[in-house]
Design an enzyme around this catalytic site. Structure first.
Site, PDB file in Angstrom:
ATOM      1  N   ASP A  93      41.472 -59.250   4.035  1.00 49.76           N
ATOM      2  CA  ASP A  93      40.727 -58.614   5.117  1.00 49.76           C
ATOM      3  C   ASP A  93      40.064 -59.695   5.957  1.00 49.76           C
ATOM      4  OD1 ASP A  93      38.560 -59.447   3.618  1.00 49.76           O
ATOM      5  OD2 ASP A  93      38.031 -57.453   2.924  1.00 49.76           O
ATOM      6  N   ASP A 147      36.847 -57.540  13.139  1.00 50.62           N
ATOM      7  CA  ASP A 147      36.321 -56.341  13.792  1.00 50.62           C
ATOM      8  C   ASP A 147      34.867 -56.140  13.401  1.00 50.62           C
ATOM      9  OD1 ASP A 147      36.871 -55.761  11.094  1.00 50.62           O
ATOM     10  OD2 ASP A 147      37.007 -53.629  11.506  1.00 50.62           O
ATOM     11  N   GLN A 190      38.773 -48.669  15.150  1.00 54.75           N
ATOM     12  CA  GLN A 190      37.401 -48.278  14.858  1.00 54.75           C
ATOM     13  C   GLN A 190      37.044 -47.058  15.716  1.00 54.75           C
ATOM     14  OE1 GLN A 190      35.430 -49.146  12.511  1.00 54.75           O
ATOM     15  NE2 GLN A 190      36.291 -51.045  11.710  1.00 54.75           N
ATOM     16  N   GLY A 217      36.204 -48.293   9.270  1.00 51.28           N
ATOM     17  CA  GLY A 217      34.998 -47.524   9.569  1.00 51.28           C
ATOM     18  C   GLY A 217      34.991 -46.134   8.973  1.00 51.28           C
ATOM     19  N   ASP A 267      43.242 -49.331  -0.233  1.00 47.69           N
ATOM     20  CA  ASP A 267      42.605 -50.297  -1.136  1.00 47.69           C
ATOM     21  C   ASP A 267      41.189 -49.838  -1.419  1.00 47.69           C
ATOM     22  OD1 ASP A 267      40.339 -52.444   0.015  1.00 47.69           O
ATOM     23  OD2 ASP A 267      41.416 -51.339   1.571  1.00 47.69           O
ATOM     24  N   CYS A 305      48.536 -40.970 -20.768  1.00 45.29           N
ATOM     25  CA  CYS A 305      48.671 -42.290 -20.146  1.00 45.29           C
ATOM     26  C   CYS A 305      49.390 -43.250 -21.087  1.00 45.29           C
ATOM     27  CB  CYS A 305      47.281 -42.832 -19.786  1.00 45.29           C
ATOM     28  SG  CYS A 305      47.302 -44.476 -19.020  1.00 45.29           S
ATOM     29  N   CYS A 307      49.326 -46.666 -20.549  1.00 49.93           N
ATOM     30  CA  CYS A 307      48.843 -48.017 -20.288  1.00 49.93           C
ATOM     31  C   CYS A 307      48.542 -48.731 -21.608  1.00 49.93           C
ATOM     32  CB  CYS A 307      47.601 -48.007 -19.386  1.00 49.93           C
ATOM     33  SG  CYS A 307      46.043 -47.594 -20.223  1.00 49.93           S
ATOM     34  N   CYS A 310      45.478 -47.270 -23.541  1.00 50.15           N
ATOM     35  CA  CYS A 310      45.684 -45.957 -24.163  1.00 50.15           C
ATOM     36  C   CYS A 310      46.687 -46.009 -25.310  1.00 50.15           C
ATOM     37  CB  CYS A 310      46.140 -44.957 -23.109  1.00 50.15           C
ATOM     38  SG  CYS A 310      44.839 -44.508 -21.924  1.00 50.15           S
ATOM     39  N   HIS A 336      43.072 -49.613 -17.622  1.00 54.34           N
ATOM     40  CA  HIS A 336      43.397 -48.189 -17.561  1.00 54.34           C
ATOM     41  C   HIS A 336      43.228 -47.637 -16.144  1.00 54.34           C
ATOM     42  CE1 HIS A 336      43.630 -43.922 -18.370  1.00 54.34           C
ATOM     43  NE2 HIS A 336      42.524 -43.806 -17.631  1.00 54.34           N
TER      44      HIS A 336
END
Length: 377
Positions: A93, A147, A190, A217, A267, A305, A307, A310, A336
């Site tokens: 970013d 920005d 924005q 924003g 994200d 799950c 993973c 788990c 997890h």
């Protein structure tokens, strides 16, 4: 172009997009969730573990890396990919959000932003040119225009001036971009919570022909229905042949509802941040594993799950680790949560492919125990 978006299919039931984003460090299946590695590390989890859960791209933060260890050092190390041993795509970013949210003392001018480091108080500045050049040095596949992110709520006139300045800064970022052949610079729409400003920002930025567009924003404290309203006002104005990125969004409900509205990239620090408090995303909804009721529960965090956490450890054991301040417990909850969201997006893509994302969303919400479409996060 450094990146190319390939539209594979549009869901007949919802209009959601299934695609691929081709980058210098690999192909990303979209819609996708990007784990956040603020300081060139996703907290609590190694690059190898990220690959094991299926993460195809991660995000790092320009502001933090600019302050420490410095972009020139990262460049000397061979760029972010080599510095952090991650050979898949990276997005950085611009640092704008952190300048406005972390710096107590800042001064915004047409030139850029003067601020004091939250680490040691040093007086520093970022401009559209320097923020772009810092990202050129870091070497991510996708970089973001500098920005200003207006707070919520904010007066209309302030947001108007801010949005117009962001458009002018975007043009300066493009002119300063030194690596267009191997780094894609995305523009950021924005406009706060004002439909006319969102529209004008989208028109300004699309006229500059960026290779991709983010919607900034949003998810800054406004109610989710308002966020979705602004998203709907904006997204149809963005080119259909380029990726669309909704910044800072990562709760399961928002990933589903954002995908349905045509978002390709998300994200958020949410999954790793709440993991460090012992809070988990599961197929049955939100779970706080540090609560006493799990002290003798020998079942997995989520029975659906697969993973690493788990498959190998119980709720009781992970609760014990967290209560005892053992780092391994927080690593397991982090693994997890990230696996949960990466896997959720894989299910979203499969549902788009089969024209049933709306049905999948409704079934997920019912199972997740969501009241009024609120995820509890």
């Amino acid at each position: 172009m450094a990146v190319k978006y390939e539209l594979i299919k549009t869901c007949a039931q919802t209009g959601a997009r299934l695609g691929r984003l081709h980058t210098p460090h690999g192909v990303i299946d979209t819609p996708t969730f990007m784990p956040v590695g603020t300081q060139a590390s996703v907290k609590g989890i190694s690059p190898e573990e990220l690959k094991a859960i299926g993460a195809e791209i991660i995000l790092s933060n320009t502001y933090h890396l600019f302050l420490r260890p410095g972009h020139e050092l990262v460049k000397a190390a061979g760029g972010l990919h080599k510095f952090m041993n991650w050979d898949r795509p990276i997005l950085t970013d611009s640092g704008g959000f952190q300048v406005f949210s972390l710096s107590e003392m800042r001064k915004i001018t047409e030139q850029g932003v003067e601020f004091r480091s939250h680490i040691n108080g040093d007086k520093l500045s970022l401009t559209p040119e320097s923020a772009t050049q810092v990202q050129n040095a870091l070497g991510a596949d996708i970089i973001m225009a500098f920005d200003e992110c207006p707070p919520y709520p904010a007066e209309y006139e302030y947001v108007k001036q801010s949005t117009e300045r962001t458009s002018r800064w975007a043009e300066r970022c493009l002119k300063a971009h030194g690596r267009p052949s191997d780094q894609a610079l995305f523009g950021i729409v924005q406009g706060g919570m004002h439909k006319d400003l969102r529209k004008q920002s989208a028109l300004d930025l699309t006229s500059l022909d960026f290779p991709g567009y983010a919607m900034g924003g949003l998810s800054v404290g406004e109610p989710k229905p308002l966020m979705y309203e602004m998203l709907e006002e904006t997204i149809h104005l963005l080119p259909s042949n380029k990726p669309r990125y909704l910044m800072g969004v990562g709760s399961p409900d928002a990933l589903l509802d954002g995908s349905i509205r045509g978002v390709d990239m998300f994200d958020c620090v949410l999954p790793t941040r709440i993991a460090r408090n012992g809070t988990l995303m599961t197929s049955q909804g939100r779970m706080v594993v540090r609560n006493a009721k799990y002290s003798s529960d020998f079942g997995p965090l989520d029975p659906e799950c697969n993973c690493y956490a788990c498959q190998n450890y119980s709720r009781a054991y992970i609760r014990h680790l967290i209560k005892a301040d053992e780092m391994f417990g927080l690593r397991l909850t982090t693994i997890h949560n990230l696996h949960f969201l990466v896997n959720l997006m894989a299910q979203v893509r499969e549902a788009i492919r089969e024209d049933r994302l709306g049905t999948f969303r409704d079934q997920f919400f019912e199972k997740y125990g969501m009241a009024n479409n609120e995820s509890g996060f």
